[in-house]
Design an enzyme around this catalytic site. Structure first.
Site, PDB file in Angstrom:
ATOM      1  CG  ASP A   1      -0.293  -0.078   2.549  1.00  0.00           C
ATOM      2  OD1 ASP A   1       0.730  -0.793   2.653  1.00  0.00           O
ATOM      3  OD2 ASP A   1      -0.755   0.572   3.496  1.00  0.00           O
TER       4      ASP A   1
ATOM      5  CD  GLU B   1       4.119   0.793   7.186  1.00  0.00           C
ATOM      6  OE1 GLU B   1       4.835   1.079   8.173  1.00  0.00           O
ATOM      7  OE2 GLU B   1       3.849   1.633   6.331  1.00  0.00           O
TER       8      GLU B   1
HETATM    9 ZN   LIG Z   1       6.810   2.304   3.992  1.00  0.00          ZN
END
Ligand SMILES: [Zn+2]
Length: 378
Positions: free
Chosen positions: A68, A133
């Protein structure tokens, strides 16, 4: 075009704005599947997580990464569209170029090249990917690690491909990270007319001396591996929307980045006693987003340093700077964790980019680390 560059471009074309994986994981799974990695999806909520493992034996080496990216921000500020990778002046531009799609490509190609040369390697090699994340990270590695723990799949070495480098590729590796503790504070007052302050109680005025004390406090002095703990206000808000009203409450959001000299409970106690000593009426809530961690055993660090010396000609400075990363979920299991990736100067910015030459070099560095730790003797 090099294999690693081509794969990086393919990933940037997927607009995987957190927590959307936008097909990135399938691309990587298809590559590694052909080289003996077994793919297992460990999805939670709307977060995709992928565990790709080759071999059952110990020790277990894991590359950790996220597919992501953060949103691109104002499109008009980009010199080229963020999800159309573009080469200019020896740099590859696009959202995720540095954080961390070039690392993912470098990891994937390093694994396929290593396995082609060392099909009977020692231990096991794995790649662990998440699509959350950059967001809340609640359904990402935090959950996956519980699954792995329950099955007693113990990670010995974890290399996180986050962009650790500062001025040149491989000049900095991270061997730990500071802890991160967020607080939300509401200071209560009494709303009133600005012309009648004796009938009101202004929470902004009440809080001002406490804010000075918080910003000037020495929380600790850090240590050999960690800089001193720091307090930062991230938002402050009060006001009834009219300029003749004393607000009734004040909201402050703040964050501590803390060293291993302190723990979250000690910080909470100190903040509460500071607020109490200023006679404030308040409500305070906390969210611990990660404890500090530090890798002190050196097998993985030594392998990374030796690989860097061979490929770049120099050793890296080992530090604990930067924001939090998913390494915080792996380190508590006892794994050695090192973060090593491209230059981080443009991450999360418009016109994010990576040096084209660094992409191939990074893959060679990763491959060299695998050779040092997993190549069978002979
Ligand atoms: Zn990163």
């Amino acid at each position: 075009m090099s294999e690693v560059l081509a794969l990086t471009r393919e990933l940037i074309q997927r607009p995987s704005i957190t927590p959307d994986d936008a097909g990135c994981m399938d691309i990587l799974a298809n590559r590694l599947d052909k080289h003996g990695f077994t793919a297992e999806w460990l999805d939670f909520g709307n977060t995709r997580n992928l565990w790709l493992r080759r071999g059952r034996a110990s020790p277990l080496f894991v590359f950790l990464g996220h597919v992501d990216v953060v949103p691109p921000g104002p499109l008009e500020d980009w010199a080229s569209p963020p999800f159309e990778p573009q080469l200019r002046d020896g740099k590859l531009y696009g959202r995720g170029a540095a954080d961390m799609k070039s690392s993912l490509a470098a990891i994937t190609i390093a694994c396929t090249r290593f396995v082609a040369d060392h099909s009977k390697h020692k231990g096991s090699l794995a790649v662990l990917l998440t699509s959350d994340e950059e967001g809340t990270a609640s359904d990402g590695i935090a959950k996956v690690i519980e699954v792995l723990k329950a099955r007693q799949e113990t990670i010995d070495w974890c290399l996180v491909g986050e962009p650790s480098s500062h001025a040149r590729l491989g000049d900095v590796i991270r061997i730990g990270r500071r802890g991160s503790l967020c607080g939300v504070l509401h200071v209560m007052g009494v709303q009133g007319h600005v012309a009648y302050p004796d009938q009101a109680d202004n929470p902004v005025h009440r809080f001002a001396p406490a804010l000075v004390a918080l910003t000037q406090a020495v929380w600790d002095r850090g240590n050999a591996f960690f800089p001193p703990t720091s307090f930062q206000v991230s938002a402050i808000h009060a006001g009834a929307g009219a300029d003749n009203v004393i607000p009734g409450r004040l909201e402050i959001n703040f964050n501590f980045r803390f060293s291993s000299e302190l723990d979250a409970e000690a910080i909470k106690r100190r903040v509460q006693s500071l607020l109490d000593s200023h006679g404030l009426t308040y409500e305070l809530s906390w969210r611990l987003s990660g404890n500090p961690f530090l890798t002190t055993e050196t097998e993985l660090i030594d392998a990374a340093q030796a690989a860097l010396k061979e490929i770049t000609g120099d050793f890296a400075k080992a530090d604990t700077g930067g924001g939090t990363s998913d390494g915080r979920f792996i380190a508590p299991t006892g794994a050695q964790v090192v973060e090593l990736g491209p230059i981080n100067a443009s991450i999360h910015q418009v016109n994010e980019h990576v040096n084209v030459d660094d992409i191939e070099l990074l893959s060679l560095i990763y491959q060299k680390i695998l050779i040092k730790l997993l190549a069978a003797p002979g």
